[in-house]
Enzyme design. Structure first.
Site, PDB file in Angstrom:
ATOM      1  N   ASP A 356      -5.849  10.533  -1.119  1.00 27.64           N
ATOM      2  CA  ASP A 356      -4.456  10.099  -1.082  1.00 27.64           C
ATOM      3  C   ASP A 356      -4.191   9.269   0.177  1.00 27.64           C
ATOM      4  O   ASP A 356      -4.679   9.601   1.260  1.00 27.64           O
ATOM      5  CB  ASP A 356      -3.559  11.337  -1.109  1.00 27.64           C
ATOM      6  CG  ASP A 356      -2.095  11.014  -1.260  1.00 27.64           C
ATOM      7  OD1 ASP A 356      -1.739  10.336  -2.234  1.00 27.64           O
ATOM      8  OD2 ASP A 356      -1.306  11.448  -0.396  1.00 27.64           O
ATOM      9  N   GLU A 393      -7.051   5.665  -2.524  1.00 26.87           N
ATOM     10  CA  GLU A 393      -5.791   5.216  -3.105  1.00 26.87           C
ATOM     11  C   GLU A 393      -5.188   4.118  -2.230  1.00 26.87           C
ATOM     12  O   GLU A 393      -4.926   4.330  -1.045  1.00 26.87           O
ATOM     13  CB  GLU A 393      -4.786   6.368  -3.208  1.00 26.87           C
ATOM     14  CG  GLU A 393      -3.465   5.925  -3.842  1.00 26.87           C
ATOM     15  CD  GLU A 393      -2.232   6.653  -3.328  1.00 26.87           C
ATOM     16  OE1 GLU A 393      -1.189   6.609  -4.011  1.00 26.87           O
ATOM     17  OE2 GLU A 393      -2.303   7.255  -2.236  1.00 26.87           O
TER      18      GLU A 393
END
Length: 630
Positions: A356, A393
Site C-alpha cells: 500500500d 501501489e
C-alpha cells in the site's frame, strides 16, 4: 553471429499501418542472450535506403556506435540487421537504441518509436541483468477480493452488533448480507465476509478462470477496510483468524493458485498498541507521551502536542510509521521472523505482497530514503522466496520504481487504467471530463511502455477498477458493449490482468464506499452475457502464450478504432476494437501489411464479430475481434 531467417513474426511486423520503418522487440528472435552479451536484431524497411546502421550502446556510460551487419533480405521489403550488445558491468541496467544514417539524414529507434534525433536515455530499450520478476506472474489472471464483502463462510465469526466503538464513529453495526451501505458511517458496517467464505468460492473462481488472488488487508483492525492495522501478527478473528488463512493458502496451492496479501507498513491504526490514542490497549503508546517506548516510531510536529502526529494525508486515524527506526525495520523486514517474511513461510506460504502507498514509505515523514526502505523489503521477500512477487501501489506515474531493482511490477493505474478510463469512460482519475482519441490513447500507452523494461511491463498489474475507484461498469453508465471492450483490453494488453470482485457479474457502484458492496450470489441477478464474456476472454488468454509474454505492436490507432498485435516466435494474435457505440467501423491496415500477412498464414477468428477481407477489418458498433495469424 549467425543469420536469422525470416519468420511469420517478421512478416507480420511489416505493419506499415503504424508508419514505422524501423522495428525491434525485446523477445526472441530479436533479442537473444549469449553469455555476457545479447544478440540484437533490427528490421529495416528497404525504402529507407540506409547507408549505415548502428546499435548505440553505453557499456561504460559513454556512447558506442556499433556497426550492424546485414544478415538477410528478410520478408517482403524488410532487411534484417544484427549486432552484439555488450552489457554494462557497472550496473544491472543496460540501455541501447538504433541509429540509421541515410544519404542526407538519419533516423533513430528507441522504445518510444522513431525519432529524427538521438533519443533521451530514459526512453532507450532496457535490459536488466541478474534481476528478474517472478516467471509465474505473466501467466496469471488475478482477482481482487475485498474480504468483508465477498462471501460469509462462517457465521460463527461474524461481528456482533455493538461489539466495540470505532473511535468517534460509533458502535459497529452487524448488517444482513446485501443490505445497502450507509454512506454516513461505512467503516462501522460489517456484513460477515471472511476467509472461509473465500475458500468456499475457489471452485467458482476457477470456473471463471482465475488463477491468483490479491486480498485487501486481512490483519486485525477496527474498520471494515482494515488499512488501519492494530495487530500485524494475527489475522482478524472476524475473518476467521490465522487458521483460516492457513487453510485458504493450503487449498489454493494444492489447486496451483497463487495469493498476495496487502502490506500496510507505511502507517498503522491509532488503536495499535504502539500509538494507543484511545487508551483501549494495555500499553503506553506514543500518544501517552515521550516516555513511551514507541514514541520514536512516529513523528510529532509539536513534541508537546500528542495530536500533532504526522498522518497519511492528514487522516488522524492512521499515523505514519518511521521506518528508519531500527526496531521497526527489524519488525517488518530484517529479523528472521519479520512480518514480511513470516507470512511467506509455513503454514501460510503466501506468494508475495501488494504494498500500500509504496512510494510514501520512508525513514521519518515525507518518504525519506524511500528506495532504501523498499530495497530492504525486497530483500526480505526474495530471501524468503526468490519467486515472491513484490507489487507496489501507485495511483500515478510509477516508472521511477519499476526499473527492475525495486518492484517486480506496479498496480498499473497510469500505464493502463487511467488511459483506458479516458478512452472509454471519457473522464480522468478525479472524475473530470477527459476524452482521448485512439491516437492519443495509443500515445499515452506507448509513452509509459517506453520507460519500463519489457520484463517488468509483463508483470504490471493491469486493472479496470479497485476498492479505491468507482466501478468501471458504473463509469460507463452500464454500457455492456463498452465494458466488454474493456475486458478484451484487460486480457490482451501487456501486463497481468486483475479483476475486481463482482465486475464479471455486472456489479455497479460509485466511489468508496459504494464500490465495496456485498457480492450478490443470486445468479438470477447476474449479467450472464458479461460473465460469459469474461470467462471466454480469460480462457483465450490462458490458452495463448503470446498474450501472456509476447511482444506488442500497434497496427492502427485512429478515431474510435484501435488494433494491435501480440506475438512470439510461434504465434501471433491481432486484437481490434471499435469504441463507437452507434456505428460500425472499417479499418484498412495498408497494402504493405497485407503483403506480409500473406506469408503469415490465414486469419482465424478466435472471438468477436469482426470481418477481415484482404487486410481491411470491419467491426460493428462497440465491436471487437481477436484473430490468430499463426
Amino acid at each position: 553471429m549467425s543469420p536469422i531467417t525470416a519468420s511469420p513474426i517478421a512478416d507480420l511486423s511489416s505493419a506499415a499501418a503504424s508508419g514505422q520503418r524501423l522495428l525491434h522487440w525485446q523477445i526472441a528472435p530479436y533479442l537473444v542472450q549469449s553469455n555476457h552479451s545479447y544478440l540484437v536484431t533490427l528490421l529495416l524497411h528497404s525504402s529507407l535506403n540506409a547507408k549505415q546502421v548502428f546499435l548505440r550502446a553505453e557499456p561504460d556510460n559513454e556512447e558506442y556506435l556499433l556497426p550492424m551487419t546485414l544478415t538477410s533480405a528478410g520478408a517482403g521489403d524488410w532487411l534484417s540487421y544484427q549486432a552484439e550488445l555488450p552489457l554494462n558491468p557497472a550496473e544491472p541496467t543496460t540501455v541501447y537504441c538504433f541509429k540509421v544514417v541515410t544519404e542526407d539524414n538519419q533516423l533513430w529507434l528507441d522504445a518510444a518509436g522513431e525519432s529524427p534525433h538521438m533519443p533521451m536515455r530514459e526512453q532507450s530499450f532496457k535490459i536488466v541483468v541478474g534481476i528478474a520478476p517472478p516467471a509465474w506472474v505473466p501467466q496469471q489472471v488475478f482477482y481482487q477480493v475485498f474480504v468483508e464483502r465477498f462471501n460469509n463462510g462462517d457465521p460463527t465469526c461474524d461481528m456482533a452488533k455493538g461489539a466495540y466503538q470505532v473511535r468517534h464513529q460509533g458502535p459497529v453495526k452487524a448488517k444482513p448480507w446485501g443490505e445497502p451501505i450507509d454512506g454516513d458511517n461505512p467503516n462501522t458496517e460489517f456484513y460477515g465476509g471472511d476467509l472461509v467464505g473465500v475458500k468456499n468460492k475457489l471452485d467458482y473462481l476457477q470456473s471463471l478462470g482465475v488463477t491468483a488472488l490479491y486480498l485487501n488487508p486481512v490483519f486485525t483492525s477496527p474498520s471494515v477496510h482494515k488499512y488501519d492495522i492494530e495487530d500485524y501478527e494475527n489475522v482478524d478473528l472476524n475473518f476467521g483468524g490465522n487458521q483460516a488463512l492457513a487453510a485458504l493458502t493450503d487449498d489454493m496451492h494444492q489447486r496451483g493458485m497463487k495469493i498476495l496479501l496487502d502490506a500496510v507498513f507505511n502507517h498503522c491504526s491509532d488503536t495499535h498498541p504502539w500509538f494507543n490514542r484511545w487508551g483501549t490497549q494495555d500499553s503506553i503508546g506514543a500518544y501517552q507521551g515521550k516516555h513511551s517506548p514507541y514514541y520514536d516510531y512516529f513523528t510529532f510536529m509539536d513534541p508537546n502536542n500528542p495530536d500533532s502526529e504526522f498522518c497519511w494525508q492528514g487522516s488522524k486515524v492512521i499515523p505514519v510509521l518511521n521506518l528508519g527506526h531500527p526496531e521497526l525495520k527489524a519488525y517488518f523486514f530484517d529479523a528472521p521472523g519479520a512480518i514480511t517474511r513470516r507470512w511467506m513461510q509455513p503454514p501460510y506460504n503466501v506468494d508475495g505482497w501488494r504494498v500500500d502507498v509504496i512510494h510514501m514509505m520512508g525513514e521519518g515523514p515525507h518518504a525519506d530514503n524511500n528506495a532504501k526502505v523498499l530495497g530492504q523489503m525486497r530483500q526480505a521477500i526474495k530471501e524468503t522466496n526468490p519467486e515472491g512477487y513484490f507489487l507496489g501501489e501507485h495511483f500515478f506515474e510509477n516508472t521511477r520504481w519499476t526499473q527492475g531493482e525495486l518492484e517486480d511490477g506496479a498496480m498499473n493505474y497510469y500505464g493502463f487504467a487511467l488511459p483506458l478510463r479516458a478512452f472509454l469512460a471519457k473522464q480522468d482519475v478525479n472524475y473530470h471530463p477527459h476524452q482521448l482519441s485512439a491516437e492519443q490513447f495509443d500515445a499515452w500507452l506507448r509513452q509509459t511502455r517506453s520507460r519500463t523494461p519489457y520484463a517488468t511491463q509483463l508483470c504490471q498489474l493491469n486493472l479496470l477498477d479497485t476498492h479505491d475507484t468507482a466501478r468501471f461498469f458504473t463509469l460507463l453508465n452500464e454500457d455492456e458493449g463498452l465494458m466488454k471492450l474493456a475486458a478484451v483490453l484487460l486480457m490482451t494488453y501487456p501486463g497481468v490482468p486483475c479483476i475486481y470482485y463482482g465486475d464479471e457479474t455486472g456489479m455497479v457502484g460509485g466511489n468508496d464506499p459504494y464500490n465495496r458492496a456485498c457480492f450478490d450470489w443470486d445468479e438470477a441477478h447476474w449479467n450472464h452475457s458479461l460473465w460469459q464474456h469474461y470467462q471466454q476472454m480469460i480462457a483465450l488468454r490462458q490458452q495463448t502464450p503470446a498474450l501472456q509474454a509476447g511482444a506488442y505492436h500497434t497496427l492502427y490507432a485512429e478515431g474510435d478504432g484501435f488494433v494491435f498485435a501480440r506475438f512470439d516466435a510461434e504465434q501471433c494474435c491481432v486484437i481490434a476494437i471499435n469504441r463507437s457505440v452507434d456505428r460500425p467501423l472499417t479499418m484498412a491496415l495498408t497494402a504493405d501489411f497485407m503483403a506480409a500477412l500473406s506469408k503469415a498464414g490465414q486469419w482465424s477468428l478466435l472471438v468477436g464479430e469482426g470481418i477481415n477481407k484482404d487486410g481491411v477489418i470491419t467491426l460493428p458498433a462497440t465491436g471487437f475481434a481477436v484473430w490468430d495469424l499463426s
